[in-house]
Design an enzyme around this catalytic site. Structure first.
Site, short mmCIF file in Angstrom:
data_model
loop_
_atom_site.label_atom_id
_atom_site.label_comp_id
_atom_site.label_asym_id
_atom_site.label_seq_id
_atom_site.Cartn_x
_atom_site.Cartn_y
_atom_site.Cartn_z
N ASN A 149 0.81 -1.21 0.00
CA ASN A 149 0.00 0.00 0.00
C ASN A 149 0.85 1.27 0.00
O ASN A 149 0.34 2.33 -0.36
CB ASN A 149 -0.91 0.01 1.24
CG ASN A 149 -1.60 1.34 1.43
OD1 ASN A 149 -2.49 1.71 0.68
ND2 ASN A 149 -1.16 2.09 2.44
N SER B 77 -4.53 2.31 -8.23
CA SER B 77 -5.33 3.52 -8.31
C SER B 77 -6.20 3.43 -9.56
O SER B 77 -5.86 2.73 -10.51
CB SER B 77 -4.42 4.75 -8.41
OG SER B 77 -5.16 5.91 -8.73
N TYR C 25 2.89 9.49 -11.04
CA TYR C 25 1.95 8.68 -10.27
C TYR C 25 1.22 7.70 -11.18
O TYR C 25 1.11 6.50 -10.87
CB TYR C 25 0.97 9.60 -9.55
CG TYR C 25 -0.03 8.90 -8.67
CD1 TYR C 25 0.33 8.47 -7.40
CD2 TYR C 25 -1.34 8.68 -9.09
CE1 TYR C 25 -0.59 7.83 -6.57
CE2 TYR C 25 -2.26 8.04 -8.27
CZ TYR C 25 -1.88 7.62 -7.02
OH TYR C 25 -2.80 6.99 -6.21
N VAL D 169 -10.11 8.86 -2.04
CA VAL D 169 -10.41 8.27 -0.74
C VAL D 169 -10.16 9.35 0.31
O VAL D 169 -9.22 10.14 0.19
CB VAL D 169 -9.53 7.04 -0.46
CG1 VAL D 169 -9.86 6.42 0.90
CG2 VAL D 169 -9.72 6.00 -1.57
#
Length: 250
Positions: A86, A137, A150, A183
Site C-alpha cells: 500500500n 489507483s 503517479y 479516498v
C-alpha cells in the site's frame, strides 16, 4: 520461532489512511499484522491500539530495507500469508515539471518497493498458498491530469499484478490489484492544499466529482482488501478492481 497457527499479514504504508484501515481490518479479522510505515509516531500509535498489530518503522526505497522487512515479519510471526503493498506517494506535476528526483522517488516507492517486497515474500506465500494485494489507483487504469509519475507507477503496478498472477497461479498464490479513486485520506487533503483548498473545500470538490456523490472511505477499501485476502476469493487472481464510485465505468 515456532510457526504461528494464526494467519499473518504484512501491510505497508500503514501510518495512516488506507494502510492503517487495512491493518485494523485484518487484525479484527484474526490476523497477526506487521504494520510498516515511515512515520514512527503514527505507526506506533496504530500498533498500540491492537495487540494483534506490530509496528515496523522504516523507508522502503531500497531493496535491502524491503528484504529486511519481510525477514523481520517472518522472524516475528513464523510465517507470512498476505502481503498488502500500500505504500505510495503522489506528486502533482506534468512531464515538463516532473524532475528526475520526483520521478525516481515515485517509481521507487509506488512500484519498485512493491516488486521487491513481493519477490521476497513469494517463498513464504507459496508455502501457505497466500495472497498479494497491491493498492494501485483508478489512475492506473485511466490517465489523470498533472500526475504523470503517479499514473506511470500505478499503471505499472496493475500490469505487474497481472503478470505475477499468471506466473504464480498454479502455485496457489493469488495476486490482485485494488484501484481506488479519491479516498478520504491525508493524501486527498494534501492534494487539495496544492490547489489552495482547505480540508472542507477539498472534500466537497472530491465528493462532487464522484458519480456516487461521495468519495470512498478507507474502511471500504480495507473491506475489499480483506475479501481478496480471504479464502472466499480463492478464484480471484489477476484482477484490477476499481473502487471509485463508478468514475472509470465510462
Amino acid at each position: 520461532m515456532k510457526k504461528s497457527q494464526t494467519k499473518v499479514a504484512l501491510v505497508t504504508g500503514a501510518s495512516s489512511g488506507i494502510g492503517a484501515a487495512v491493518a485494523r481490518r485484518l487484525a479484527g479479522d484474526g490476523y497477526s499484522v506487521m504494520a510498516a510505515g515511515r512515520d514512527a509516531a503514527r505507526t506506533n500509535e496504530l500498533a498500540s491500539g491492537s495487540p494483534a498489530i506490530r509496528a515496523w518503522v522504516g523507508d522502503l526505497t531500497s531493496s535491502e530495507a524491503c528484504n529486511r522487512l519481510v525477514g523481520d515479519c517472518v522472524k516475528a510471526f513464523g510465517r507470512l500469508d498476505v502481503l498488502v503493498n500500500n505504500a505510495g506517494i503522489y506528486h502533482l506535476a506534468d512531464a515538463e515539471h516532473t524532475t528526475d528526483e520526483v520521478w525516481n522517488q515515485t517509481i521507487a516507492i509506488n512500484l519498485t518497493a512493491a516488486f521487491v517486497l513481493s519477490r521476497a515474500a513469494l517463498p513464504q506465500l507459496r508455502k501457505c498458498k497466500g495472497a498479494i494485494v497491491n493498492i494501485a489507483s483508478d489512475w492506473g487504469l485511466v490517465g489523470g491530469r498533472n500526475a504523470v509519475a503517479y499514473c506511470a507507477s500505478k499503471g505499472g503496478l496493475v500490469l505487474m499484478s497481472k503478470a505475477m498472477a499468471l506466473d504464480h497461479a498454479a502455485e496457489g498464490v493469488r495476486i490482485n490489484a485494488v484501484c481506488p479513486g479519491d479516498v478520504e485520506t491525508p493524501m486527498l487533503y494534501r492534494s487539495g492544499a496544492t490547489h489552495g483548498l482547505d480540508r472542507n473545500s477539498a472534500l466537497r470538490e472530491a465528493n462532487a466529482a464522484s458519480r456516487t456523490g461521495r468519495v470512498t472511505t478507507p474502511e471500504e477499501v480495507a473491506a475489499l482488501v480483506a475479501f481478496l485476502a480471504s479464502d472466499e476469493a480463492a478464484q480471484v487472481t489477476g484482477a484490477a478492481i476499481p473502487i471509485d464510485g463508478g468514475n472509470t465505468a465510462g
